[in-house]
Structure formats: structure tokens, C-alpha cells
Motif scaffolding. Structure first.
Motif, PDB file in Angstrom:
ATOM      1  N   SER A 170      -2.398   4.401 -10.295  1.00  0.00           N
ATOM      2  CA  SER A 170      -1.758   3.309  -9.554  1.00  0.00           C
ATOM      3  C   SER A 170      -1.659   2.048 -10.405  1.00  0.00           C
ATOM      4  O   SER A 170      -0.647   1.334 -10.352  1.00  0.00           O
ATOM      5  CB  SER A 170      -2.511   3.008  -8.255  1.00  0.00           C
ATOM      6  OG  SER A 170      -2.117   3.914  -7.256  1.00  0.00           O
ATOM      7  N   ALA A 171      -2.688   1.764 -11.181  1.00  0.00           N
ATOM      8  CA  ALA A 171      -2.631   0.596 -12.062  1.00  0.00           C
ATOM      9  C   ALA A 171      -1.462   0.727 -13.042  1.00  0.00           C
ATOM     10  O   ALA A 171      -0.741  -0.245 -13.299  1.00  0.00           O
ATOM     11  CB  ALA A 171      -3.949   0.429 -12.809  1.00  0.00           C
ATOM     12  N   HIS A 172      -1.251   1.931 -13.561  1.00  0.00           N
ATOM     13  CA  HIS A 172      -0.144   2.173 -14.490  1.00  0.00           C
ATOM     14  C   HIS A 172       1.211   2.001 -13.796  1.00  0.00           C
ATOM     15  O   HIS A 172       2.141   1.408 -14.364  1.00  0.00           O
ATOM     16  CB  HIS A 172      -0.274   3.577 -15.087  1.00  0.00           C
ATOM     17  CG  HIS A 172       0.795   3.927 -16.051  1.00  0.00           C
ATOM     18  ND1 HIS A 172       0.847   3.426 -17.332  1.00  0.00           N
ATOM     19  CD2 HIS A 172       1.875   4.720 -15.913  1.00  0.00           C
ATOM     20  CE1 HIS A 172       1.911   3.903 -17.948  1.00  0.00           C
ATOM     21  NE2 HIS A 172       2.557   4.684 -17.109  1.00  0.00           N
ATOM     22  N   ILE A 220       0.854  -1.182   0.000  1.00  0.00           N
ATOM     23  CA  ILE A 220       0.000   0.000   0.000  1.00  0.00           C
ATOM     24  C   ILE A 220       0.892   1.235   0.000  1.00  0.00           C
ATOM     25  O   ILE A 220       2.004   1.200   0.511  1.00  0.00           O
ATOM     26  CB  ILE A 220      -0.992   0.039   1.195  1.00  0.00           C
ATOM     27  CG1 ILE A 220      -0.273   0.144   2.527  1.00  0.00           C
ATOM     28  CG2 ILE A 220      -1.922  -1.159   1.170  1.00  0.00           C
ATOM     29  CD1 ILE A 220      -1.196   0.476   3.693  1.00  0.00           C
ATOM     30  N   TYR A 221       0.395   2.282  -0.583  1.00  0.00           N
ATOM     31  CA  TYR A 221       1.138   3.537  -0.581  1.00  0.00           C
ATOM     32  C   TYR A 221       0.179   4.667  -0.925  1.00  0.00           C
ATOM     33  O   TYR A 221      -0.852   4.461  -1.556  1.00  0.00           O
ATOM     34  CB  TYR A 221       2.320   3.509  -1.561  1.00  0.00           C
ATOM     35  CG  TYR A 221       1.916   3.308  -2.997  1.00  0.00           C
ATOM     36  CD1 TYR A 221       1.714   4.390  -3.848  1.00  0.00           C
ATOM     37  CD2 TYR A 221       1.708   2.023  -3.508  1.00  0.00           C
ATOM     38  CE1 TYR A 221       1.325   4.204  -5.161  1.00  0.00           C
ATOM     39  CE2 TYR A 221       1.329   1.827  -4.819  1.00  0.00           C
ATOM     40  CZ  TYR A 221       1.142   2.916  -5.632  1.00  0.00           C
ATOM     41  OH  TYR A 221       0.750   2.716  -6.928  1.00  0.00           O
ATOM     42  N   GLY A 222       0.528   5.838  -0.496  1.00  0.00           N
ATOM     43  CA  GLY A 222      -0.211   7.044  -0.834  1.00  0.00           C
ATOM     44  C   GLY A 222       0.672   8.240  -0.591  1.00  0.00           C
ATOM     45  O   GLY A 222       1.511   8.233   0.319  1.00  0.00           O
ATOM     46  N   LEU A 223       0.494   9.257  -1.405  1.00  0.00           N
ATOM     47  CA  LEU A 223       1.321  10.457  -1.318  1.00  0.00           C
ATOM     48  C   LEU A 223       0.457  11.704  -1.324  1.00  0.00           C
ATOM     49  O   LEU A 223      -0.608  11.730  -1.956  1.00  0.00           O
ATOM     50  CB  LEU A 223       2.283  10.511  -2.514  1.00  0.00           C
ATOM     51  CG  LEU A 223       3.309   9.394  -2.598  1.00  0.00           C
ATOM     52  CD1 LEU A 223       3.964   9.386  -3.973  1.00  0.00           C
ATOM     53  CD2 LEU A 223       4.335   9.531  -1.499  1.00  0.00           C
ATOM     54  N   THR A 259      -3.858  -4.242  -4.359  1.00  0.00           N
ATOM     55  CA  THR A 259      -5.215  -4.093  -4.872  1.00  0.00           C
ATOM     56  C   THR A 259      -5.459  -2.629  -5.194  1.00  0.00           C
ATOM     57  O   THR A 259      -4.994  -1.737  -4.490  1.00  0.00           O
ATOM     58  CB  THR A 259      -6.280  -4.610  -3.881  1.00  0.00           C
ATOM     59  OG1 THR A 259      -6.114  -3.954  -2.625  1.00  0.00           O
ATOM     60  CG2 THR A 259      -6.154  -6.107  -3.688  1.00  0.00           C
ATOM     61  N   VAL A 260      -6.187  -2.427  -6.290  1.00  0.00           N
ATOM     62  CA  VAL A 260      -6.401  -1.084  -6.815  1.00  0.00           C
ATOM     63  C   VAL A 260      -7.844  -0.963  -7.266  1.00  0.00           C
ATOM     64  O   VAL A 260      -8.373  -1.860  -7.941  1.00  0.00           O
ATOM     65  CB  VAL A 260      -5.457  -0.816  -8.012  1.00  0.00           C
ATOM     66  CG1 VAL A 260      -5.704   0.555  -8.611  1.00  0.00           C
ATOM     67  CG2 VAL A 260      -4.005  -0.978  -7.602  1.00  0.00           C
TER      68      VAL A 260
END
Length: 170
Positions: free
Chosen positions: A139-141, A95-98, A131-132
Motif C-alpha cells: 500500500s505504501a508503494h 481506505i481500500y482493500g481487495l 494511513t498505512v
């Protein structure tokens, strides 16, 4: 991210969450564009941020990994979160987020590559999943660019696409 150390890339580090990071998590999730692909897409209340930090620290103590704060090395600023989530009924997931101000700088690619290498080298995994939401094309890219391929049979949420990366040791 790593129990006694940090995960470092050229421009970022992922360090274990500290209790004082709750305010920064709340601020990140206050941006609806950051929050939209996480859980219900809602802002993160302070109590939930504190619980996330507590559970992440417990995972570090118990399993040796979890999620942590993403810090931009040049500024020292916490700009996101990254690591491995531990769903109760499935495999660990990246998981990640910015923060939006840090999008389009290649940080997502940097994080995904570092997390996959960590899963292979430090955790000894032969695959890693993420998971996306189907509409989260960025994110998929990023995942596809890192070699992940769709594998929906692993997704626990029917509204998510599962991506799998098979890891090889060098």
C-alpha cells in the motif's frame, strides 16, 4: 462511495454498500492476509459488517460520501471496499482493500487514483490522506506511485504512517 451514483474506473466501480453486502465483507475479512492491515487484523464478525454498512450509508446521506463496495465491472463480483473513512479526530482518509484473488492486477492503483480525483473534483479538497501500517509496503508503494508523500504528523495511530497527497485543480 457516491450518494446517488457510483465511482467508475476502467475496470472497477465503487457503489454504495447494500445490506446484503455484509456476507461478502465477512468473507473478505476471513482471509487473514486481507484482514491483517485493517484495525486489529481480525476477522470481521457479521454484526460489525452490518454496522459498517449502516454507518457507511449514514455517511453517504449526511456527507455525500463514505465507503462502498468495490465491484469488478466485467464479472459484477464484489471484490473489496473503498472510499473515505471519517475518523472522529482527524481528516477523512482514503481506505481500500481487495480480495487476495484480485491482487497484483493494478486495481489498488486504479482505486487510489480515482479516489484522489473524486476528493479533488467532487469534494473540492486540496489534499487527501491515507494511513498505512509501516509493514504494509504494497500500500505504501501504491500511494507513493500516486504522488502521496509521508506526513506522519497527521497519523492518529503511532503504529501507522500517514501519507498525504496535495491536490491541484486543472
Amino acid at each position: 462511495m457516491i450518494h446517488d451514483d457510483v465511482l467508475q474506473t476502467a475496470r472497477l466501480q465503487v457503489r454504495p454498500f447494500e445490506p446484503d453486502d455484509a456476507a461478502a465483507l465477512v468473507a473478505l475479512f476471513a482471509d487473514p492476509l486481507v484482514a491483517r492491515w485493517v484495525d486489529a487484523g481480525e476477522p470481521l464478525p457479521r454484526a460489525e459488517a452490518e454496522l459498517w454498512i449502516e454507518r457507511s450509508r449514514e455517511n453517504l446521506a449526511r456527507y455525500g460520501y463514505g465507503t462502498g463496495a468495490v465491484v469488478e465491472r466485467a464479472s459484477g463480483e464484489m471484490i473489496g471496499w473503498a472510499g473515505f473513512a471519517r475518523p472522529e479526530d482527524g481528516p477523512e482518509q482514503i481506505i481500500y482493500g481487495l480480495a487476495r484473488a484480485h491482487w497484483r492486477r493494478g486495481y489498488g492503483r486504479e482505486l487510489v487514483a480515482a479516489l484522489a480525483a473524486y476528493a479533488r473534483d467532487a469534494l473540492g479538497r486540496d489534499r487527501v490522506v491515507a494511513t498505512v501500517h509501516p509493514a504494509n509496503t504494497v500500500s505504501a508503494h501504491i500511494l507513493a506511485g500516486a504522488g502521496f508523500r509521508r506526513g506522519d504528523d497527521l497519523a492518529e495511530d503511532p503504529e501507522s504512517h500517514c501519507y498525504v497527497l496535495h491536490l491541484t485543480r486543472s
